[in-house]
Design an enzyme around this catalytic site. Structure first.
Site, PDB file in Angstrom:
ATOM      1  N   GLN A 111       4.564   0.295   2.138  1.00  0.00           N
ATOM      2  CA  GLN A 111       3.876  -0.602   3.070  1.00  0.00           C
ATOM      3  C   GLN A 111       3.763  -1.967   2.413  1.00  0.00           C
ATOM      4  O   GLN A 111       3.234  -2.096   1.299  1.00  0.00           O
ATOM      5  CB  GLN A 111       2.486  -0.042   3.394  1.00  0.00           C
ATOM      6  CG  GLN A 111       2.527   1.171   4.292  1.00  0.00           C
ATOM      7  CD  GLN A 111       2.866   0.807   5.724  1.00  0.00           C
ATOM      8  OE1 GLN A 111       2.014   0.352   6.463  1.00  0.00           O
ATOM      9  NE2 GLN A 111       4.120   1.007   6.132  1.00  0.00           N
TER      10      GLN A 111
ATOM     11  N   ASN B 132       0.844  -1.200   0.000  1.00  0.00           N
ATOM     12  CA  ASN B 132       0.000   0.000   0.000  1.00  0.00           C
ATOM     13  C   ASN B 132       0.871   1.239   0.000  1.00  0.00           C
ATOM     14  O   ASN B 132       1.686   1.371  -0.938  1.00  0.00           O
ATOM     15  CB  ASN B 132      -1.137  -0.032   1.032  1.00  0.00           C
ATOM     16  CG  ASN B 132      -0.777  -0.209   2.476  1.00  0.00           C
ATOM     17  OD1 ASN B 132      -0.201  -1.209   2.844  1.00  0.00           O
ATOM     18  ND2 ASN B 132      -1.119   0.730   3.319  1.00  0.00           N
ATOM     19  N   ASP B 133       0.710   2.163   0.916  1.00  0.00           N
ATOM     20  CA  ASP B 133       1.295   3.503   0.787  1.00  0.00           C
ATOM     21  C   ASP B 133       2.770   3.557   0.379  1.00  0.00           C
ATOM     22  O   ASP B 133       3.585   2.810   0.935  1.00  0.00           O
ATOM     23  CB  ASP B 133       1.224   4.221   2.135  1.00  0.00           C
ATOM     24  CG  ASP B 133      -0.118   4.104   2.820  1.00  0.00           C
ATOM     25  OD1 ASP B 133      -1.055   3.563   2.224  1.00  0.00           O
ATOM     26  OD2 ASP B 133      -0.223   4.561   3.970  1.00  0.00           O
TER      27      ASP B 133
ATOM     28  N   GLU C  62      -5.481  10.620   7.509  1.00  0.00           N
ATOM     29  CA  GLU C  62      -4.252   9.847   7.253  1.00  0.00           C
ATOM     30  C   GLU C  62      -3.245  10.595   6.352  1.00  0.00           C
ATOM     31  O   GLU C  62      -3.553  11.598   5.717  1.00  0.00           O
ATOM     32  CB  GLU C  62      -4.584   8.481   6.634  1.00  0.00           C
ATOM     33  CG  GLU C  62      -5.505   7.625   7.504  1.00  0.00           C
ATOM     34  CD  GLU C  62      -5.780   6.251   6.925  1.00  0.00           C
ATOM     35  OE1 GLU C  62      -5.980   5.333   7.732  1.00  0.00           O
ATOM     36  OE2 GLU C  62      -5.806   6.091   5.684  1.00  0.00           O
TER      37      GLU C  62
ATOM     38  N   SER D  90       3.045   3.725   8.047  1.00  0.00           N
ATOM     39  CA  SER D  90       3.583   4.698   7.096  1.00  0.00           C
ATOM     40  C   SER D  90       4.396   5.812   7.726  1.00  0.00           C
ATOM     41  O   SER D  90       4.232   6.148   8.897  1.00  0.00           O
ATOM     42  CB  SER D  90       2.440   5.297   6.282  1.00  0.00           C
ATOM     43  OG  SER D  90       2.017   4.328   5.358  1.00  0.00           O
TER      44      SER D  90
HETATM   45  C1  FRU Z   1      -3.158   4.593   4.718  1.00  0.00           C
HETATM   46  C2  FRU Z   1      -2.802   3.829   5.988  1.00  0.00           C
HETATM   47  C3  FRU Z   1      -1.931   4.672   6.901  1.00  0.00           C
HETATM   48  C4  FRU Z   1      -1.238   3.639   7.714  1.00  0.00           C
HETATM   49  C5  FRU Z   1      -0.976   2.560   6.700  1.00  0.00           C
HETATM   50  C6  FRU Z   1      -1.007   1.146   7.234  1.00  0.00           C
HETATM   51  O1  FRU Z   1      -3.428   3.741   3.659  1.00  0.00           O
HETATM   52  O2  FRU Z   1      -3.968   3.387   6.660  1.00  0.00           O
HETATM   53  O3  FRU Z   1      -2.659   5.616   7.662  1.00  0.00           O
HETATM   54  O4  FRU Z   1      -0.065   4.107   8.298  1.00  0.00           O
HETATM   55  O5  FRU Z   1      -1.981   2.712   5.702  1.00  0.00           O
HETATM   56  O6  FRU Z   1      -0.625   0.264   6.242  1.00  0.00           O
END
Ligand code: FRU
Length: 457
Positions: A47, A30-31, A207, A88
């Site tokens: 991530q 992810n991020d 976020e 993140s």
């Molecule tokens: C955004 C999020 C962040 C968090 C991360 C966890 O997509 O929810 O806020 O740090 O992903 O993977």
């Protein structure tokens, strides 16, 4: 530490594998995290977890590139421990050696992440706090700083620290998501002790904050600070090192269904000077694949005055490096498109399209991109992709750039005035074609370049 088993990674050429958008070799992504440039390398952390499905146990995956497109995988940089999962955050070059850890000529990289405690069995009972990890070897190995947590829990699941240097007051500024639609700004001179400066409300946003200064396009000497949320929405204002004074916003940015967790690079050398952002194309489907999720194309932001709103507009366009992937173009001469005429058909699954078209009220230009539909509507003055719409910049003629990859489309409308990002699952029989709906659509120019895969060397 969990490795990515890099030697065992098959060529990234599976049926649904993006060919020039970044994906993890395998597992969930992810991020984008820790985007930083150091000594010729763009670092992309992200991530990651080993299974191709979401879960709380996040690591920081890692890749480096010299051109923002061809990436070399490196071992996982940070893995969960007893303080929590590695959620993140961001990375900066410790330019003035504030931490005093520099050895030789290589500056230290400082990465801030959220130790997400209490969501894995080994971190039971721990809160969400902000941690610092450092690397003295150009990001190859990382260790946690003994002063952790550098920022104790402020509230709830506060997270996603993004750190930037404020030159005039020689201090580091951290933006952090706190709770609900509330963000905080913190300040430090040594990267270790942080004090709160202010809180900010951003309706509709949560976020992954980002906070950075930008020049105003076409106005020498004019600069503003931009504060973005995970969804890319932004505030524009002034910042004196202590107080951010928003003048405008929040303004929505990318309108497509798959765009989230935007982050800009730090450490970009002044001679480059670009503001380069990467988003996670959140939510795409990749049935049967060993990986899931892709990043958006690295894009360049420019801040411009917006006549329509009397405020500001963050334009977003693909970084210029993408043009190096282009092959021999197909050019379609100017023509009028009739609704009952033959559609213009384009071939190839990886395409970079540029077109200019006049679409009058009552008519539309429709692009079928291997099953994903992009529509310019002359009545509404909107571009629509994946069921979501964004405004055209105005004027009778619209300019459009489209990046088509195996499982994603990104549309940049009117020089990045509006953008739309969408993921899709193509079917073998899907083609790419343009057609007019309604009378009077004039195609002024169309150029289509096939793009080379970044995985085939
Ligand atoms: C955004 C999020 C962040 C968090 C991360 C966890 O997509 O929810 O806020 O740090 O992903 O993977």
């Amino acid at each position: 530490m969990i490795g990515l088993h890099l030697d065992a990674v098959p060529p990234r050429d599976e049926a649904l594998r993006p060919q020039y958008h970044f994906t993890a070799p395998s597992g969930w992504l992810n991020d984008p995290n820790g985007l930083v440039y150091l000594q010729g390398e763009w670092h992309l952390f992200y991530q990651w977890r080993p299974e191709p499905s979401d879960g709380p146990d996040k690591h920081w995956g890692h890749a480096v590139s010299r051109d923002l497109l061809h990436w070399t995988d490196l071992p996982v940089a940070l893995s969960p421990d007893e303080n929590g999962s590695v959620w993140s955050g961001s990375a900066v070059v410790d330019r003035d050696n504030a931490l005093g850890l520099r050895r030789g000529r290589t500056p230290v990289l400082a990465a801030f992440y959220t130790a997400a405690g209490g969501i894995t069995p080994e971190s039971a009972g721990k809160p969400f706090t902000q941690f610092l990890a450092v690397s003295t070897d150009r990001g190859r190995t990382w260790s946690r700083h003994p002063a952790n947590p550098v920022l104790p829990n402020v509230v709830g699941q506060n997270r996603d620290p993004k750190v930037v240097f404020h030159e005039p007051s020689k201090a580091w500024i951290m933006s952090l998501w706190l709770d609900g639609n509330t963000y905080g700004l913190f300040r430090s001179e040594d990267l270790l002790r942080w004090t709160e400066l202010q809180r900010l409300e951003m309706p509709g946003c949560w976020e992954c904050p980002d906070f950075f200064e930008m020049p105003v396009r076409g106005e020498p000497g004019e600069r503003r600070w931009v504060f973005t949320a995970a969804n890319g929405w932004y505030l524009v204002g002034t910042f004196d090192g202590r107080r951010f004074q928003p003048e405008f916003g929040p303004v929505a940015q990318d309108a497509g269904p798959n765009h989230y967790a935007v982050q800009t690079f730090s450490g970009v050398p002044p001679r480059d000077g670009r503001t380069i952002q990467i988003a996670w194309m959140a939510g795409g489907q990749y049935p049967g694949m060993p990986f899931t999720q892709q990043m958006g194309i690295p894009s360049e932001l420019t801040l411009r005055r917006d006549r329509a709103s009397g405020g500001w507009r963050l334009h977003r366009n693909p970084v210029r490096e993408v043009k190096r992937l282009r092959g021999e173009p197909v050019r379609i001469p100017a023509r009028s498109l009739k609704p009952d005429g033959q559609p213009i058909e384009l071939r190839g699954e990886l395409l970079d399209l540029e077109l200019e078209a006049t679409v009058p009220p009552g008519a539309a230009l429709e692009l079928n991109l291997r099953g994903a539909t992009l529509r310019l509507d002359g009545t509404e003055r909107t571009a629509t992709l994946g069921g979501r719409s964004a405004p055209l910049a105005g004027g009778p003629t619209t300019r459009l750039r489209v990046l088509l990859d195996r499982t994603s489309v990104e549309a940049f409308v009117d020089d990045g005035y509006s953008t739309l990002s969408a993921c899709f699952v193509p079917k073998a029989e899907d083609r790419t074609e343009l057609r007019a709906a309604g009378q009077g659509v004039r195609l002024r120019r169309l150029t289509a370049w096939p793009l080379r895969s970044v995985w085939r060397r």
